[in-house]
Design a protein around this motif. Sequence first.
Motif, PDB file in Angstrom:
ATOM      1  N   LYS A 253       5.415  -6.357 -10.727  1.00  0.00           N
ATOM      2  CA  LYS A 253       4.138  -5.651 -10.567  1.00  0.00           C
ATOM      3  C   LYS A 253       4.276  -4.125 -10.653  1.00  0.00           C
ATOM      4  CE  LYS A 253       2.787  -6.361  -6.514  1.00  0.00           C
ATOM      5  NZ  LYS A 253       2.462  -5.565  -5.359  1.00  0.00           N
TER       6      LYS A 253
ATOM      7  N   THR B 290      -0.335   1.611  -3.652  1.00  0.00           N
ATOM      8  CA  THR B 290      -0.850   1.572  -2.275  1.00  0.00           C
ATOM      9  C   THR B 290       0.226   1.152  -1.268  1.00  0.00           C
ATOM     10  OG1 THR B 290      -1.691  -0.693  -2.451  1.00  0.00           O
ATOM     11  CG2 THR B 290      -3.200   1.089  -3.048  1.00  0.00           C
ATOM     12  N   GLY B 291       1.243   0.424  -1.722  1.00  0.00           N
ATOM     13  CA  GLY B 291       2.344   0.058  -0.820  1.00  0.00           C
ATOM     14  C   GLY B 291       3.030   1.301  -0.272  1.00  0.00           C
TER      15      GLY B 291
ATOM     16  N   TYR C 137       1.546   2.465   3.073  1.00  0.00           N
ATOM     17  CA  TYR C 137       2.034   1.728   4.248  1.00  0.00           C
ATOM     18  C   TYR C 137       3.487   2.115   4.547  1.00  0.00           C
ATOM     19  CZ  TYR C 137      -2.189  -1.040   3.826  1.00  0.00           C
ATOM     20  OH  TYR C 137      -3.507  -1.416   3.776  1.00  0.00           O
ATOM     21  N   ARG C 138       4.241   2.305   3.478  1.00  0.00           N
ATOM     22  CA  ARG C 138       5.647   2.687   3.661  1.00  0.00           C
ATOM     23  C   ARG C 138       5.760   4.074   4.294  1.00  0.00           C
ATOM     24  NH1 ARG C 138       9.558  -0.133   0.863  1.00  0.00           N
ATOM     25  NH2 ARG C 138       8.760  -1.922  -0.304  1.00  0.00           N
TER      26      ARG C 138
ATOM     27  N   ARG D  27      11.937   3.496   0.675  1.00  0.00           N
ATOM     28  CA  ARG D  27      12.260   2.192   0.088  1.00  0.00           C
ATOM     29  C   ARG D  27      13.552   1.569   0.612  1.00  0.00           C
ATOM     30  NH1 ARG D  27       8.185   1.438  -3.126  1.00  0.00           N
ATOM     31  NH2 ARG D  27       7.142   3.385  -3.682  1.00  0.00           N
TER      32      ARG D  27
ATOM     33  N   ALA E 278       7.432  -1.349   7.174  1.00  0.00           N
ATOM     34  CA  ALA E 278       6.167  -1.254   6.425  1.00  0.00           C
ATOM     35  C   ALA E 278       5.445  -2.597   6.447  1.00  0.00           C
ATOM     36  CB  ALA E 278       6.433  -0.823   4.990  1.00  0.00           C
ATOM     37  N   SER E 279       6.213  -3.655   6.376  1.00  0.00           N
ATOM     38  CA  SER E 279       5.600  -4.985   6.399  1.00  0.00           C
ATOM     39  C   SER E 279       4.911  -5.216   7.753  1.00  0.00           C
ATOM     40  CB  SER E 279       6.695  -6.022   6.127  1.00  0.00           C
ATOM     41  OG  SER E 279       6.199  -7.291   6.340  1.00  0.00           O
TER      42      SER E 279
ATOM     43  N   ARG F   8      -4.739  -0.945   8.459  1.00  0.00           N
ATOM     44  CA  ARG F   8      -5.391  -1.271   7.181  1.00  0.00           C
ATOM     45  C   ARG F   8      -6.747  -0.572   7.081  1.00  0.00           C
ATOM     46  NH1 ARG F   8      -2.178  -4.893   4.740  1.00  0.00           N
ATOM     47  NH2 ARG F   8      -3.532  -4.693   2.927  1.00  0.00           N
TER      48      ARG F   8
ATOM     49  N   GLN G 142      -7.625   4.898   0.019  1.00  0.00           N
ATOM     50  CA  GLN G 142      -7.396   4.119  -1.198  1.00  0.00           C
ATOM     51  C   GLN G 142      -8.646   4.131  -2.077  1.00  0.00           C
ATOM     52  OE1 GLN G 142      -5.057   0.309  -0.530  1.00  0.00           O
ATOM     53  NE2 GLN G 142      -5.527   0.866   1.565  1.00  0.00           N
TER      54      GLN G 142
ATOM     55  N   GLY H  54      -1.310  -3.301  -5.370  1.00  0.00           N
ATOM     56  CA  GLY H  54      -1.148  -3.652  -3.954  1.00  0.00           C
ATOM     57  C   GLY H  54      -1.222  -5.141  -3.702  1.00  0.00           C
ATOM     58  N   ARG H  55      -1.824  -5.486  -2.574  1.00  0.00           N
ATOM     59  CA  ARG H  55      -1.938  -6.898  -2.207  1.00  0.00           C
ATOM     60  C   ARG H  55      -3.396  -7.341  -2.082  1.00  0.00           C
ATOM     61  NH1 ARG H  55       2.705  -5.565  -2.425  1.00  0.00           N
ATOM     62  NH2 ARG H  55       4.500  -6.442  -1.340  1.00  0.00           N
TER      63      ARG H  55
ATOM     64  N   ARG I 258      -1.716 -14.253   6.978  1.00  0.00           N
ATOM     65  CA  ARG I 258      -2.065 -13.257   8.001  1.00  0.00           C
ATOM     66  C   ARG I 258      -3.597 -13.131   8.084  1.00  0.00           C
ATOM     67  NH1 ARG I 258       0.178  -8.099   4.745  1.00  0.00           N
ATOM     68  NH2 ARG I 258      -1.591  -7.858   3.385  1.00  0.00           N
TER      69      ARG I 258
HETATM   70  O1   DC Z   1       4.251  -3.121  -2.569  1.00  0.00           O
HETATM   71  P1   DC Z   1       5.266  -2.649  -1.513  1.00  0.00           P
HETATM   72  O2   DC Z   1       6.451  -3.561  -1.358  1.00  0.00           O
HETATM   73  O3   DC Z   1       5.685  -1.231  -1.714  1.00  0.00           O
HETATM   74  O4   DC Z   1       4.451  -2.717  -0.124  1.00  0.00           O
HETATM   75  C1   DC Z   1       5.004  -2.309   1.103  1.00  0.00           C
HETATM   76  C2   DC Z   1       4.412  -3.162   2.218  1.00  0.00           C
HETATM   77  O5   DC Z   1       3.016  -2.918   2.364  1.00  0.00           O
HETATM   78  C3   DC Z   1       4.566  -4.660   1.977  1.00  0.00           C
HETATM   79  O6   DC Z   1       4.996  -5.261   3.189  1.00  0.00           O
HETATM   80  C4   DC Z   1       3.189  -5.136   1.630  1.00  0.00           C
HETATM   81  C5   DC Z   1       2.279  -4.117   2.237  1.00  0.00           C
HETATM   82  N1   DC Z   1       1.097  -3.850   1.438  1.00  0.00           N
HETATM   83  C6   DC Z   1      -0.097  -4.366   1.858  1.00  0.00           C
HETATM   84  O7   DC Z   1      -0.132  -5.086   2.856  1.00  0.00           O
HETATM   85  N2   DC Z   1      -1.241  -4.085   1.168  1.00  0.00           N
HETATM   86  C7   DC Z   1      -1.197  -3.310   0.063  1.00  0.00           C
HETATM   87  N3   DC Z   1      -2.327  -3.034  -0.601  1.00  0.00           N
HETATM   88  C8   DC Z   1       0.038  -2.783  -0.376  1.00  0.00           C
HETATM   89  C9   DC Z   1       1.179  -3.082   0.328  1.00  0.00           C
END
Ligand code: DC
Length: 243
Positions: free
Chosen positions: A24, A42-43, A46-47, A106, A114-115, A124, A131, A144-145, A203
């Motif tokens: 991705k 966007t990750g 959070y990081r 990272r 971050a998770s 969030r 965002q 992102g997710r 979650r």
């Molecule tokens: O995509 P990444 O691995 O850099 O994301 C870091 C953490 O943030 C990962 O645990 C997932 C979370 N994340 C999220 O919950 N929502 C997003 N939009 C982007 C990342």
Amino acid sequence: MRDALKIPKQGPVIALDGPAGTGKSTATKRLAERLRFVHVDTGALYRAVAYVLRTQGKWRSGDTEEERVAAEELARSIHLEFRFDSALLPMNRIYANGQDVTDHIRTPENSLAASGVSSLPGVRAALLGLQRRLGCQGRSILEGRDIGTVVFPDADVKFFLTASPEVRAKRRMAELQAQGGDLPSLQELQNQIVTRDQADASRAVAPLKQADDAILVDTTHLDLDAVVELLAKKVHERLGPIS
Ligand code: DC
């Protein structure tokens, strides 16, 4: 959240979601370069929150209420900003309270933090408006997710990338080999991936899930060039020629 969703888009927005190891990030970077869109990772937000919390000694494993409250407070007060190396090349650097934290976010420890941080509803919610603002500037690809489901349910094109756990484990192994250091077994990596997928998908807040109107791209048997080619073709089909 409702106010954040009211910001009008100044140009096309592409949402690209999916779990880790699907290619991705690299595919988004390449697609953004090709289309001359801004890449919003966007990750990294959070990081960055996780990194600042850790440097302030406010996050260890995320098991206590105190840590969770500190994370939600910080997410509300922190100033996060992407700076681009050039207006056209989306070489993102991320700044937290004026400091470039890109090279620190990272590490395996920070990925774990971050998770944990990203599973907190207050975190969030605090990052949602930012965002939205970043995406609304126009010609942007957000990776992102929950972009297609929560952040930009009104995105112009939505993708959801997947790949088999076996292939994702192999890709992760190749990354770890390139970084050097101790290597887990392939089976261990695959087990971690399956466990994390289950946690992400189940979650309570913004679970990892394909938006109903997202285009599913299975990258199991595709190399990076083929993925980017496919994504660009779909974008052009949906948006027409992009100058
Ligand atoms: O995509 P990444 O691995 O850099 O994301 C870091 C953490 O943030 C990962 O645990 C997932 C979370 N994340 C999220 O919950 N929502 C997003 N939009 C982007 C990342």
